[in-house]
Enzyme design. Structure first.
Site: not given
Ligand SMILES: Cc1cc2nc3c(=O)[nH]c(=O)nc-3n(C[C@H](O)[C@H](O)[C@H](O)COP(=O)(O)OP(=O)(O)OC[C@H]3O[C@@H](n4cnc5c(N)ncnc54)[C@H](O)[C@@H]3O)c2cc1C
Length: 348
Positions: A169, A243, A344
């Site tokens: 992660r 998580s 996380e």
């Molecule tokens: C119900 C649920 C289940 C989940 N299950 C998992 C799982 O099984 N495994 C797992 O690994 N994660 C899981 N996650 C966490 C999450 O889905 C992931 O971390 C996902 O990749 C976040 O994507 P986002 O676009 O929502 O990022 P955001 O929440 O918008 O951003 C997260 C971080 O990434 C940065 N970021 C976003 N987009 C970019 C970009 N284009 N360029 C540079 N930086 C960027 C942001 O600045 C921030 O620091 C889960 C979340 C939820 C709500």
């Protein structure tokens, strides 16, 4: 020309459903648009010093107040096969593509390999940031390269897997490049000879139950969706970020110490000889399931998932309540087991 929106409500842009505003927000739909926006900032010095926050789907985010840095909401779309090698199809997606839709698209185009990562919320662009993983597969196992724009200099750069410094992660985007890079496109290397990965306990169990020992990629995709839907709370119903804590990795000596404190502790051995502990077990052992602080709570069935109890109480949780709860959990796990749980999601 980019339109700068002001005082934009972010409640529907973060899956925890926390109420906050972006003081300034720009929707980024292409790399050239972002470059033009950066160039419009008067001089190099203010371009570098003006703080920015890159927002994807907001599914790994805790907002503790209104967001003062300029929010760059990534909406770069598109998915296509860009090349092939002897062993792989190389596919590329725009950073704003919803991750799950991209996984489904690769399967529809007979390029499996991402099915174990189905139904993870968020965007393609965020997937390398924390090297998303689930059900025995991590993003780094299928990663080819990515393009990003340096938000201080406006330079376009391409990184391979080594340069991304992937870990559990973790990646360079959580350290040296934190808030300094906007990932515009990500490329994946999907194997031409597909090998199923169903060794993860829940998948193995389902495979035996269905008496289907050699499932197809679509079956694995469906099983992962089924397991996730049955196990994880839907953020559309009860806001959450999945998580909330990483599973701690400890040395054999530390593991022995914890077993001494409680012989039932859940752990498994890693290839490097260290041990991964189940954070959910540690939190549950401290009695946190179902408890909370204000309108933030620990899910009654999933100790690792903190939820917004707004649906129940009528008042949405604040980021402050979520972080107070998280810190209280960290303290009790530390006092009982001597382990520091690491948060996380990104706290802003
Ligand atoms: C119900 C649920 C289940 C989940 N299950 C998992 C799982 O099984 N495994 C797992 O690994 N994660 C899981 N996650 C966490 C999450 O889905 C992931 O971390 C996902 O990749 C976040 O994507 P986002 O676009 O929502 O990022 P955001 O929440 O918008 O951003 C997260 C971080 O990434 C940065 N970021 C976003 N987009 C970019 C970009 N284009 N360029 C540079 N930086 C960027 C942001 O600045 C921030 O620091 C889960 C979340 C939820 C709500």
């Amino acid at each position: 020309m980019s339109e700068i929106e002001t005082n934009v409500p972010l409640q529907t842009y973060n899956t925890f459903g926390i109420q906050a505003k972006a003081l300034q927000l720009v929707r980024i739909q292409s790399a050239p648009q972002l470059l033009a926006l950066l160039q419009a900032i008067p001089d190099k010095a203010s371009q570098a010093s003006e703080p920015k926050f890159v927002l994807g789907g907001g599914s790994n985010l805790v907002l503790t107040g209104d967001v003062k840095p300029l929010v760059l909401k990534v909406e770069i779309m598109g998915k296509r096969q860009v090349a092939e090698t002897a062993k792989h199809f190389i596919v590329e997606a725009g950073a704003g593509e919803p991750w799950h839709d991209f996984v489904a698209w690769t399967l529809d185009h007979n390029m499996p390999g991402l099915e174990n990562l189905a139904l993870i919320p968020g965007t393609v662009g965020a997937s390398p940031v924390q090297n998303i993983g689930a059900y025995g597969v991590e993003l780094q196992d299928r990663f080819d390269s990515l393009d990003y724009i340096d938000l201080a200099t406006g330079e376009s750069k391409t990184l391979d897997a080594a340069a991304c410094q992937f870990g559990y992660r973790d990646s360079v985007f959580k350290h040296a490049l934190r808030d300094k890079a906007l990932i515009t496109h990500v490329r994946f290397a999907l194997p031409k000879v597909w090998q199923r990965e169903i060794s993860y306990a829940d998948l193995e169990k389902l495979s035996k139950k269905k008496n289907e020992l050699q499932p197809t990629p679509s079956m694995v995709f469906d099983w992962v969706c089924h397991i996730r839907n049955a196990k994880l709370p839907d953020p559309k119903i009860d806001g959450n970020t999945g998580s909330f804590f990483k599973n701690p990795i400890v040395t054999p000596e530390q593991c022995k110490d914890i077993i001494g404190r409680d012989p039932n502790v859940a752990f498994y051995k890693l290839l490097d000889g260290n041990f991964k502990l189940a954070a959910a077990w540690l939190i549950d052992a401290c009695g946190w399931k179902g408890r909370g602080v204000g309108n933030a709570g620990v899910h009654p069935n999933h100790a690792l998932v903190l939820i917004n109890k707004g649906r129940e109480t009528g008042v949405p949780a604040t980021g402050g309540e979520v972080m107070t709860l998280a810190k209280a959990i960290q303290t009790s796990v530390y006092e009982r087991f001597g382990i520091r749980l690491e948060i996380e999601p990104v706290v802003l």
